[in-house]
Design a protein around this motif. Structure first.
Motif, PDB file in Angstrom:
ATOM      1  N   GLU A  99       0.832  -1.205   0.000  1.00  0.00           N
ATOM      2  CA  GLU A  99       0.000   0.000   0.000  1.00  0.00           C
ATOM      3  C   GLU A  99       0.861   1.247   0.000  1.00  0.00           C
ATOM      4  O   GLU A  99       0.573   2.215  -0.711  1.00  0.00           O
ATOM      5  N   ALA A 100       1.941   1.238   0.796  1.00  0.00           N
ATOM      6  CA  ALA A 100       2.796   2.422   0.845  1.00  0.00           C
ATOM      7  C   ALA A 100       3.416   2.674  -0.518  1.00  0.00           C
ATOM      8  O   ALA A 100       3.481   3.810  -0.979  1.00  0.00           O
ATOM      9  N   ALA A 101       3.883   1.589  -1.166  1.00  0.00           N
ATOM     10  CA  ALA A 101       4.475   1.757  -2.497  1.00  0.00           C
ATOM     11  C   ALA A 101       3.439   2.279  -3.478  1.00  0.00           C
ATOM     12  O   ALA A 101       3.709   3.180  -4.272  1.00  0.00           O
ATOM     13  N   ASP A 102       2.220   1.713  -3.423  1.00  0.00           N
ATOM     14  CA  ASP A 102       1.167   2.180  -4.328  1.00  0.00           C
ATOM     15  C   ASP A 102       0.836   3.636  -4.070  1.00  0.00           C
ATOM     16  O   ASP A 102       0.676   4.430  -4.998  1.00  0.00           O
ATOM     17  N   LEU A 112       2.617   5.932  -3.062  1.00  0.00           N
ATOM     18  CA  LEU A 112       3.639   6.858  -3.551  1.00  0.00           C
ATOM     19  C   LEU A 112       3.623   6.956  -5.067  1.00  0.00           C
ATOM     20  O   LEU A 112       4.358   7.744  -5.640  1.00  0.00           O
ATOM     21  N   LEU A 136      -6.683   2.727  -2.726  1.00  0.00           N
ATOM     22  CA  LEU A 136      -6.164   1.540  -2.046  1.00  0.00           C
ATOM     23  C   LEU A 136      -7.301   0.555  -1.838  1.00  0.00           C
ATOM     24  O   LEU A 136      -7.099  -0.644  -1.740  1.00  0.00           O
ATOM     25  N   ARG A 141      -2.466   9.133  -7.492  1.00  0.00           N
ATOM     26  CA  ARG A 141      -1.620   8.703  -6.380  1.00  0.00           C
ATOM     27  C   ARG A 141      -0.376   9.564  -6.244  1.00  0.00           C
ATOM     28  O   ARG A 141       0.113   9.783  -5.133  1.00  0.00           O
ATOM     29  N   SER A 142       0.161  10.035  -7.367  1.00  0.00           N
ATOM     30  CA  SER A 142       1.368  10.847  -7.219  1.00  0.00           C
ATOM     31  C   SER A 142       1.030  12.264  -6.741  1.00  0.00           C
ATOM     32  O   SER A 142       1.907  12.991  -6.316  1.00  0.00           O
ATOM     33  N   PHE A 153       0.104   6.386   6.986  1.00  0.00           N
ATOM     34  CA  PHE A 153      -0.618   5.240   7.517  1.00  0.00           C
ATOM     35  C   PHE A 153      -0.488   5.136   9.027  1.00  0.00           C
ATOM     36  O   PHE A 153       0.469   5.628   9.623  1.00  0.00           O
ATOM     37  N   ASN A 162       4.377   2.089   7.762  1.00  0.00           N
ATOM     38  CA  ASN A 162       4.696   1.417   6.501  1.00  0.00           C
ATOM     39  C   ASN A 162       5.938   1.971   5.828  1.00  0.00           C
ATOM     40  O   ASN A 162       5.995   2.101   4.616  1.00  0.00           O
ATOM     41  N   PHE A 216       9.768   1.512   4.471  1.00  0.00           N
ATOM     42  CA  PHE A 216      10.405   0.346   3.864  1.00  0.00           C
ATOM     43  C   PHE A 216      11.592  -0.053   4.742  1.00  0.00           C
ATOM     44  O   PHE A 216      12.592   0.653   4.785  1.00  0.00           O
ATOM     45  N   ALA A 255      10.666   7.400  -4.331  1.00  0.00           N
ATOM     46  CA  ALA A 255       9.581   7.773  -5.248  1.00  0.00           C
ATOM     47  C   ALA A 255       9.910   9.013  -6.082  1.00  0.00           C
ATOM     48  O   ALA A 255       9.683   9.010  -7.292  1.00  0.00           O
ATOM     49  N   ARG A 262       8.330  11.400   3.689  1.00  0.00           N
ATOM     50  CA  ARG A 262       8.337  10.595   2.465  1.00  0.00           C
ATOM     51  C   ARG A 262       7.184  10.991   1.549  1.00  0.00           C
ATOM     52  O   ARG A 262       7.337  11.091   0.341  1.00  0.00           O
ATOM     53  N   MET A 312       7.001  13.882  -2.580  1.00  0.00           N
ATOM     54  CA  MET A 312       6.357  13.824  -3.895  1.00  0.00           C
ATOM     55  C   MET A 312       5.632  15.124  -4.216  1.00  0.00           C
ATOM     56  O   MET A 312       4.951  15.217  -5.222  1.00  0.00           O
TER      57      MET A 312
END
Lengths: 623, 256
Positions: free
Chosen positions: A520-523, A525, B66, B92-93, B99, B103, B105, B117, B165, B169
């Motif tokens: 979800e985090a990747a999506d 972004l 999502l 999305r961008s 969250f 979340n 990485f 990103a 993060r 973007m």
């Protein structure tokens, strides 16, 4: 603000070190006196006392039996010593043997250098070294007491045991409690120290088949280990140490990411270079090379490079991807059709190169849009293609050139070299296929899922030996006209496909352990599916899969022994069939099998130990 | 529900950034969202309150796809969310999401988490992305953690990295899905400070939270949901002092 924004001295490694080793040591548990320890651990209750006694007796009898087997007078260890060259490299021509040492030395140098760059060498505390040395002393003492030896031999073993134990005890007591626990020595120096002892012993002890002449000097029979390998092994040891020292000296001056990537590339091409270039010594037909091979490679480099440069332009949009797909389809067409339009190519190997290059060009071009960021990135992207093409065309030309080695049998590799070669290539072949299959099986696209699942389940339902028989004997009939394939290559392909199915299942386990939040985090972004897979999902999945993947690698290494059945002379076959058939050593089978088992064990155990270290290192920063 | 459109974009004189019109969502037979209709105007801070299971997280997750809604329409900055992947990537961008469980990485350093990103989606050169990331880390107050891994940070620091993060973007809208619920009490305020700072800077924000103090202080509007429906919409003052609906009063009496 300048472009270098991260504080220059901080790298992730610094934090790893901080977290693993610089933390202050906790106090040790109070040590018990021997009598209390024995009472507490061995004789704590009547039943445990009985168990201790019974299993001690069984252990003593087992060790005694094993020692009696190894040291018994009827054992013909000469069979091994005399044939050690055969077991290592089978019938490789003696006058060309230096090639084996060059190949081996290159790998050792690469290993020593990589260990420094990757900071792979751990450290061992003095305390553990002392315990090890004392344990070796104890083991020697056990041999001295239990083995069927002459009384002078027994005395020798016991004295040696006492000396070794004494050295360990000296290390233990020579340093105080605090220093013994907090003094760390890089494990690579400890290991190379032990290796040095082995190398020196080659110069001193005449292992193997020798006899004492009248002047009291040991004379060696042709092909016996000690006196023919003392110099090469000494050089190998020196290469290891020097390459590691060089690595240590330069590692802080090299860009970390780039040098690791370059070394990784070297490891991937190392088996090919070692086999096709060093061991085989391809006899390049230079007229042909200059007239055809090089122009062809240049064509793919220049035209392919131009196409890729265009595809990675930020303005090309979907057209770039369509172009890549068109190239891919054209490449596929040259495989499935009885192509006429490539008939101008002079021979089959040219055709093969053209087809593969086109296929690679299409695949490589698919990723182009990821590199459209700026001209520097585009240049790096195209440079990757150029490097790949150079290596690819060079290796394929080498494969298709005749070997200068004059060898009677169809394979010049044999013995342990063959075992290692098959295992290494199989892992190289199976890893990418396995990862792709795992991704396919977890894909949302039904066609990928169906194909991958079908492949994995079918392969897992067929015995390995069946697949090896198939590839060794039947694959030939399926090849296009004019194509030949060596038995070893056929075996590697079959075994690689087999191993890939199991590897895919291991990777799939890792993929399933990735939490939904990461996707979800990747999506969220805005990463595309392929970016998400490459940067977020796969790196984490592969880390999780390390233990099963190493298990798979160990199994692959051990099961190369099956190639003995389809007629390749790996070192199991030499120990089991060849040596017992020699007139000097009729029936001497047990010695060879014991040695083969021991070597398999040492390699497999080292891999398992290394994976534990790797797991620990990669686990840091992941929680 | 028609009575609750007290502060739509029209009234504020700004364009609507998010328009949710009659959104339905089922999980099997269970209807999680029942015709949710609301707008969020540009530079508006909307806090969504409600008991757990009221559908507020589901709704906010529908806004950047999502979760896939099954009825009604959602438009973000004039682009309607459909199955067309290009629309989804575009939205999305432009929409940042924070969250509850951060979340981050775990295999990448803080710096790489933030620059990944921008470098691969926005195609920024590495140096530029890192400069920007360092500015953002300074803004959220933890520039010294750039080279560490997420597992080496406290929860509050991790959530601040997650906010940085998303901001890297340069989103036009930020969605916060219970950003402080997984934090120890002493770390909640450091995250809320960053969010308040963002709100003052004029970011369009939708925040699902249980932090009543934050809602009262920062929100332009509060949307109260229960059982998948919007029950009441109003300014914080209206909501906390003079709610009209019984269900809102009951909720407030339970938490205050």
């Amino acid at each position: 603000m300048s472009s270098s924004v991260v504080p220059p001295n901080l790298t992730p490694e610094d934090f790893e070190v901080e977290y693993s080793e610089e933390a202050s040591l906790p106090p040790e548990d109070p040590s018990l006196s021997p009598s209390v320890w024995i009472q507490k651990n061995l004789f704590s209750s009547p039943s445990s006392a009985v168990l201790t006694v019974v299993f001690s007796v069984i252990a003593v009898l087992t060790i005694r039996g094993l020692l009696a087997f190894i040291l018994g007078e009827e054992r013909q260890w000469d069979a091994i010593a005399t044939n050690s060259r055969l077991m290592a490299a089978q019938g490789y021509p003696l006058d060309q043997f230096v090639r084996i040492w060059v190949a081996f030395g290159s790998l050792i140098g690469l290993a020593g250098f990589s260990a420094a760059i990757f900071r792979a060498s751990g450290t061992i505390s003095l305390k553990r070294i002392a315990i090890w040395v004392m344990n070796i002393g104890v083991a020697a003492g056990v041999i001295g007491l239990l083995a069927p030896l002459s009384s002078s031999g027994r005395m020798g073993w016991i004295i040696a045991a006492l000396v070794v134990f004494g050295v360990g005890a000296a290390i233990w007591f020579g340093f105080g409690e605090e220093r013994r626990r907090s003094t760390f020595i890089p494990s690579i120096w400890v290991l190379s120290g032990f290796a040095l002892i082995g190398v020196i012993s080659l110069w001193v002890v005449p292992y193997g088949h020798y006899f004492l002449g009248e002047d009291g000097r040991a004379t060696v029979e042709e092909g016996t280990v000690a006196f023919s390998t003392q110099m090469p092994w000494t050089v190998m040891w020196a290469i290891l140490v020097v390459s590691h020292l060089v690595g240590l000296a330069v590692r802080d001056r090299l860009p970390a990411q780039a040098s690791k990537g370059f070394l990784g590339l070297l490891w991937v091409i190392a088996p090919f270079v070692a086999n096709w270039i060093i061991l085989r010594d391809p006899d390049f037909d230079y007229d042909h090379v200059f007239s055809t091979d090089i122009p062809m490679a240049l064509a793919f480099i220049v035209i392919g490079g131009a196409v890729l440069w265009a595809q990675s332009s930020s303005t090309i949009g979907e057209t770039g991807r369509l172009l890549a797909i068109a190239i891919l389809l054209a490449a596929v067409y040259t495989w499935v059709s009885r192509i006429e339009f490539l008939d101008f190519l002079p021979n089959w190997s040219m055709l093969q190169k053209a087809r593969l290059s086109m296929l690679f060009l299409g695949l490589y071009g698919l990723a182009a849009s990821n590199f459209s960021r700026d001209n520097a990135t585009r240049r790096a992207y195209v440079a990757g293609w150029v490097i790949f093409m150079v290596i690819f065309h060079w290796l394929v030309t080498a494969v298709n050139s005749p070997s200068t080695l004059n060898i009677q049998s169809d394979t010049y590799l044999g013995g342990f070299t063959l075992t290692l070669f098959i295992a290494w290539l199989t892992l190289l072949v199976s890893f990418p296929i396995g990862v792709v299959m795992a991704l396919g099986r977890t894909s949302n696209l039904p066609i990928f899922r169906l194909l991958s699942t079908g492949y994995i389940e079918i392969i897992r339902g067929v015995p390995l030996i069946t697949i090896l028989f198939f590839f060794a004997n039947i694959l030939l009939f399926f090849l296009p006209e004019g194509m030949e394939i060596a038995k070893v290559a056929a075996v590697v392909i079959g075994y690689g496909l087999f191993s890939a199915a199991y590897l895919a299942e291991n990777v799939r386990g890792g993929l399933q352990s990735i939490r939904r939040g990461q996707f979800e985090a990747a999506d969220a972004l805005g990463l595309t599916t392929s970016q998400r897979t490459a940067f977020i999902v796969l790196p984490q999945a592969l880390r999780v899969s390390i233990p099963p993947l190493v298990g798979q690698a160990i199994a692959t290494f051990k099961e190369t022994a099956l190639v003995a059945i389809i007629g390749l002379n790996d070192f199991l076959r030499i120990a089991n069939n060849t040596i017992p058939a020699q007139t000097d050593f009729v029936g001497a089978k047990r010695e060879g099998l014991l040695i083969v088992s021991a070597i398999y064990f040492v390699v497999a155990f080292s891999m398992s130990k290394y994976s534990q270290r790797l797991e620990k290192r990669l686990g840091l920063g992941t929680r | 529900m028609t009575a609750n459109m007290s502060a739509s974009g029209m009234e504020l004189g700004r364009a609507d950034m998010i328009v949710s019109d009659g959104v339905d969502k089922w999980y099997g037979d269970f209807q999680a969202l029942k015709g949710v209709t609301a707008q969020v105007a540009e530079r508006e801070v909307v806090v969504v309150l409600g008991p757990s299971g009221s559908g507020k997280s589901t709704w906010i997750r529908c806004i950047n796809r999502l979760e896939v809604h099954q009825g009604g329409t959602i438009a973000v900055d004039g682009v309607e969310l459909t199955n067309d992947t290009r629309n989804i990537d575009k939205i999305r961008s432009d929409v940042g999401m924070v969250f509850q469980q951060f979340n981050l990485f775990p295999h990448l350093t803080v710096m790489d988490n933030i620059t990944l990103a921008p470098r691969w989606v926005r195609k920024q050169p590495k140096a530029e992305a890192e400069t920007k990331a360092m500015e953002l880390l300074e803004r959220v107050g933890i520039p010294e953690q750039a080279a560490k891994f997420p597992g080496q940070l406290s929860g509050g620091q991790q959530q601040r990295v997650a906010i940085a993060r998303s901001l890297a973007m340069e989103p036009r809208i930020m969605l916060f899905d219970e950003p402080t619920s997984a934090l120890d009490p002493e770390m909640i305020s450091e995250v809320l400070e960053v969010m308040k700072d963002l709100a003052r800077g004029g970011m369009t924000m939708m925040v699902v939270t249980h932090e009543m103090g934050f809602a009262r202080e920062v929100a332009d509007r509060i949307i109260f949901m229960e059982s998948g429906e919007i029950v009441e919409v109003g300014t914080p003052e209206h909501f906390f002092t003079n709610p009209t609906e019984d269900r809102t009063k009951l909720f407030l009496s339970q938490i205050l």
